[in-house]
Motif scaffolding. Structure first.
Motif: not given
Length: 921
Positions: A352-362, A509-513
């Motif tokens: 299970v990936p534990t990476i931090e979600i980078p700043p993004m619009h979504m 797309y990039a945010d959702l993917n």
């Protein structure tokens, strides 16, 4: 037709790939993976635009070179050179634009085999590929998404007899010959690694039977490991049932008594299964409304990050389970809650990936995932879902066969969104599978935590059935992960482009993917993504520039004289204009824009931006090399202009019918042709050699005209033959939204019905409706008539145009001489369309007035012009362009509201080109 089992056996023997023969497909894969691994060590290779973010190992794990790489594909040029045909200027090729229904085929099993944010069904694309190409041609889609263009290209060679018969019958009714059946090769590109991974699995062959067997074993193995997590005791106290899903409810605080409120228990109506608008607090009886409730949080230590996080407080409220084939519901018991508590104490699976979600619009602007306790990818999953997804991913990745392994991941990744907290509980739906909001990250107050079998059991059988009916082949698809503006393809190597690009800010797309890509360990480089994204500081101008670069790349790789189909779906006129300008600046010429009339089931051509609320299909072509060469030799001369017109008319449809009636070919309207001509010369940094009236006068003397449309001499006979079969002539639909369209409407009206001011005024007023552009000043009818038309004052003979109208529509005036007093009396004060010679004089007079007004705009000291004449701006921009006075265009453009500039295609074209010229070194 080769069976999939036989195809699987074939790829286990010797295989040919890019001109080389390998003893087995495994040997082919091993050879190219080694070469790709070496490439990945090269820093220059990794610096390519759009190169995804991920380790070498993760990129290699996703890839199947040379056919597919989860990064820019080093063998894409070899693929095209090996299987394509070099451009031959002597080859005879001609096609007309084709309208297609982009909604057909959305229930097809192949289309539904894997979801994606947006996708045009392959069955909607097949007719275009059959129309514009022949077997063996190479089709390109630079925004390929899930790869439906590739499926369509290969479907042309394996379509069942019933489908072929339907297509051939439809073409016969339209008077077109039967298509050439046979697979086309395809180049697919997307910026997103997960998109190209889906596309690769759609377009590269695999053994379906082996996958089906492996899928069953996978689900059985996962059940052996985590099945106990999804067991519950039946209400009889003896039988164990399997949980399909558990409903988790958000807990809130009552604003009156601070008591804890379980949203599902209190707000959900048991009979209607809908949320009540208001409901009483179970503690104090106060009337509660969801929007006024305070969400409760609880503090938890996150072992993966070592941080204490605030998580929304939820409660397991309902369990749906089966005992055999019967489905039951119950409230969680003490034993059920104990199992949940036991699961929470287990360590998070390493898969299970534990990476931090980078700043993004979504996640940071639109949805604020941090408010929902989601700052890292693993926070999207409740403990039980994380354990199950971890096992699914681990076991799929452990399968020894490369193609089956890839398709197992294709299968499993479809549970990621459905097993996350994004899945809403929707009790009014039959199934809880994948009940998340599409196109957005949204965590609802009620979450349906589904079991892996609930989601994947049915999906497995549907995939098996779907892919048994579809054949793909190695060597027919080359798949690239990278920027559409930088394709590793030779010049003039592609036979046809079909593309469905991102339009404005419809989908991020990039945010959702990012969620699914995190599981693969390879994520999108969003820097070159062609979207409007305020968070990434990409507004409409940046979007247009990115799209122009992508279209310019399409133009570079497309063979001269060939076609591109662009599917457009956006409700904003400004985005529509940005796309048109980007297309024209790239060198394409638009030949037709059509929309499907969903009420009548027929296509109609688009005549104004009011139609952008529908799905549009743009047909554009790359002019042949001869036209470009002749322009370079002659320069911007009238001969070059007429040369362009000849080429353009040759590429337009000759006839169109809609509901059994002929439809006017919008692009054959002389005014539209002139717009295309202007864009063509501006794109080549050349002055426009003909004024509007010089063009309109010349076009009528050089080309036959029918029903307000211009044709080549050799096209007229075909049009006349079709026209003779129809009851009435095609009619132009005009929407009045500014001064230019008002003049166009008056021209059409007065040509058919010369009228007095009093007779014309009521008709004109009805056209000035809500569609008028916001900042455009409304002209007086009297001024429009004075500047653009001629009034018969009763002196001399009655003009032919008025005479023809009156003698046709008034019995008592038939057969009279043009000087007859009765005819003169009836004709006096009627306005009519001037003949070409007089029109030129009026145009010069009108242009002086417009340029004088433009000069007032230029000299105005205020920062913004609140109201103006678009025609004055257009005339001024055109004159400044001819004088290479780019700064005047830029300065005046900065004085008008950005929306007004972006929503006018002509102004936008001049302005964007002026910016380009001033930016050049």
């Amino acid at each position: 037709m080769t069976s999939l089992f036989e195809a699987g056996k074939q790829i286990s023997g010797s295989v040919e790939c890019l001109g080389q023969t390998f003893p087995s497909d495994q040997a082919r894969r091993k050879h190219y993976l080694k070469l790709l691994a070496e490439k990945l060590k090269d820093p220059a290779f990794r610096k390519q635009e759009g190169f995804p973010q991920g380790t070498d190992e993760a990129i290699l794990a996703m890839s199947d070179p040379p056919y597919y790489t989860a990064c820019p594909n080093p063998w894409l040029a070899d693929f095209v050179q090996q299987y394509g045909k070099p451009y031959d200027p002597a080859e005879s090729y001609r096609r007309e634009p084709l309208a297609i229904d982009v909604s057909v085929g959305k229930t097809d099993p192949i289309y539904k085999a894997h979801s994606y944010h947006t996708k045009v069904p392959h069955l909607a694309i097949v007719p275009s590929i059959l129309h514009y190409t022949k077997p063996g041609d190479i089709v390109l889609d630079g925004f390929a998404g899930s790869g439906m263009t590739g499926v369509a290209a290969q479907w042309c060679g394996t379509a069942p007899a019933k489908y072929r018969h339907e297509v051939e019958l439809a073409r016969k009714k339209e008077g077109r010959p039967a298509p050439q059946w046979g697979a086309r090769r395809v180049v697919l590109n997307d910026l997103s690694p997960v998109a190209t991974f889906i596309a690769a699995n759609y377009n590269l062959p695999f053994d379906v039977d082996a996958f089906a067997q492996a899928g069953k074993q996978l689900l059985k193995s996962v059940e052996q490991d985590v099945g106990w997590m999804y067991e519950t005791l039946h209400t009889d106290g003896k039988t164990k049932g399997r949980i399909g899903y558990t409903v988790w409810s958000q807990l809130y605080s009552c604003p009156e008594c601070a008591g804890e409120v379980n949203f599902t228990e209190e707000a959900l109506d048991e009979k209607s299964k809908r949320v009540k608008e208001s409901f009483p607090c179970p503690h104090c009886g106060a009337e509660l409304i969801k929007s006024r409730l305070d969400r409760l949080y609880t503090a938890k230590l996150d072992p993966s990050t070592g941080n204490t996080i605030q998580v929304p407080k939820r409660a397991a409220t309902l369990i749906s389970y089966t005992d055999g084939k019967t489905r039951y519901e119950k409230k969680p018991t003490h034993d059920d809650l104990a199992v949940i508590q036991r699961i929470e104490s287990l360590p998070l699976p390493f898969q299970v990936p534990t990476i931090e979600i980078p700043p993004m619009h979504m996640t940071h602007e639109r949805a604020r995932m941090d408010y929902a306790g989601v700052t890292h990818i693993h926070h999207f999953f409740l403990p039980r879902a994380a354990q199950a997804m971890g096992k699914l991913w681990e076991k799929a990745n452990a399968y020894p066969g490369a193609r089956t392994r890839a398709f197992l991941l294709f299968f499993v990744e479809q549970a990621i969104w459905g097993m996350s907290v994004l899945a809403r509980y929707t009790p009014t739906h039959f199934s809880q599978v994948n009940q998340y909001l599409s196109g957005v990250y949204y965590i609802a107050s009620q979450h349906s935590e589904c079991s892996p079998w609930y989601i994947l059991d049915g999906k497995l059988s549907r995939l098996e059935k779907a892919f048994h009916g579809y054949r793909s082949q190695f060597g027919f698809a080359g798949i690239n992960t990278g920027a559409a503006a930088q394709l590793p393809l030779p010049d003039a190597s592609i036979d046809y482009v079909f593309t469905d690009p991102p339009f404005g800010e419809n989908i991020y797309y990039a945010d959702l993917n990012f969620l699914v890509e995190s599981w693969h360990g390879v994520t999108t480089d969003a820097q070159p993504e062609a979207i409007i994204d305020r968070f990434k500081k990409k507004a409409l101008p940046e979007y247009q520039h990115l799209m122009q670069r992508c279209f310019a790349e399409y133009h570079r790789v497309l063979k001269p004289g060939r076609w591109m189909t662009v599917v457009f779906s956006n409700s904003k006129a400004a985005v529509w204009n940005a796309i048109q300008v980007a297309l024209q600046q790239a060198g394409f010429v638009v030949a037709e824009v059509t929309a499907l009339d969903k009420l009548q089931g027929s296509y109609r051509q688009v005549t104004s931006t009011t139609a952008v609320k529908q799905d549009l299909v743009i047909s554009a072509y790359k002019p042949n090399g001869g036209l470009e060469q002749r322009l370079a030799q002659r320069g911007a001369t009238p001969e070059s202009a007429w040369d362009f017109v000849q080429t353009h008319l040759r590429n337009l449809s000759v006839t169109k019918t809609r509901n059994g009636e002929m439809e006017l070919i919008v692009e054959r309207d002389p005014r539209r042709i002139y717009d295309r001509l202007v864009a063509w010369f501006v794109r080549h940094d050349a002055p426009v050699p003909l004024s509007s009236d010089e063009f309109l006068s010349g076009v009528r003397s050089r080309f036959p005209e029918r029903d307000g449309m211009v044709f080549l001499p050799e096209q007229v006979a075909e049009y006349d033959k079709k026209r003779a079969q129809m009851a009435q002539a095609p009619q132009m639909e005009l929407f009045v939204s500014d001064e230019r369209s008002a003049i166009d409407w008056l021209t059409d009206f007065l040509r058919k019905r010369p009228s007095t001011y009093q007779g014309l005024h009521p008709e004109f007023i009805t056209q000035l409706g809500a569609g008028w552009k916001k900042h455009e000043s409304k002209p007086e009818l009297s001024q429009l008539l004075e500047d653009n038309f001629i009034r018969y004052d009763g002196a001399g003979d009655v003009p032919s145009q008025i005479h023809s109208y009156l003698s046709t529509n008034h019995k008592d005036l038939r057969g009279l001489e043009k000087s007859d007093p009765r005819l003169v009396a009836k004709a006096k004060d009627r306005w009519y369309v001037p003949d070409p010679n007089k029109a030129q004089d009026l145009e010069k007079k009108r242009e002086k007035v417009l340029l004088k007004e433009f000069e007032s705009y230029r000299a105005a000291t205020g920062r913004r012009l609140k109201e103006f004449r678009l025609e004055a701006l257009r005339a001024g921009f055109k004159a400044a362009w001819g004088n290479k006075d780019y700064q005047t265009i830029i300065k005046v453009a900065q004085k008008i509201p950005e929306a007004a500039l972006q929503e006018d295609e002509k102004l936008l074209l001049w302005y964007d080109q002026a910016l380009t010229r001033t930016e050049e070194p």
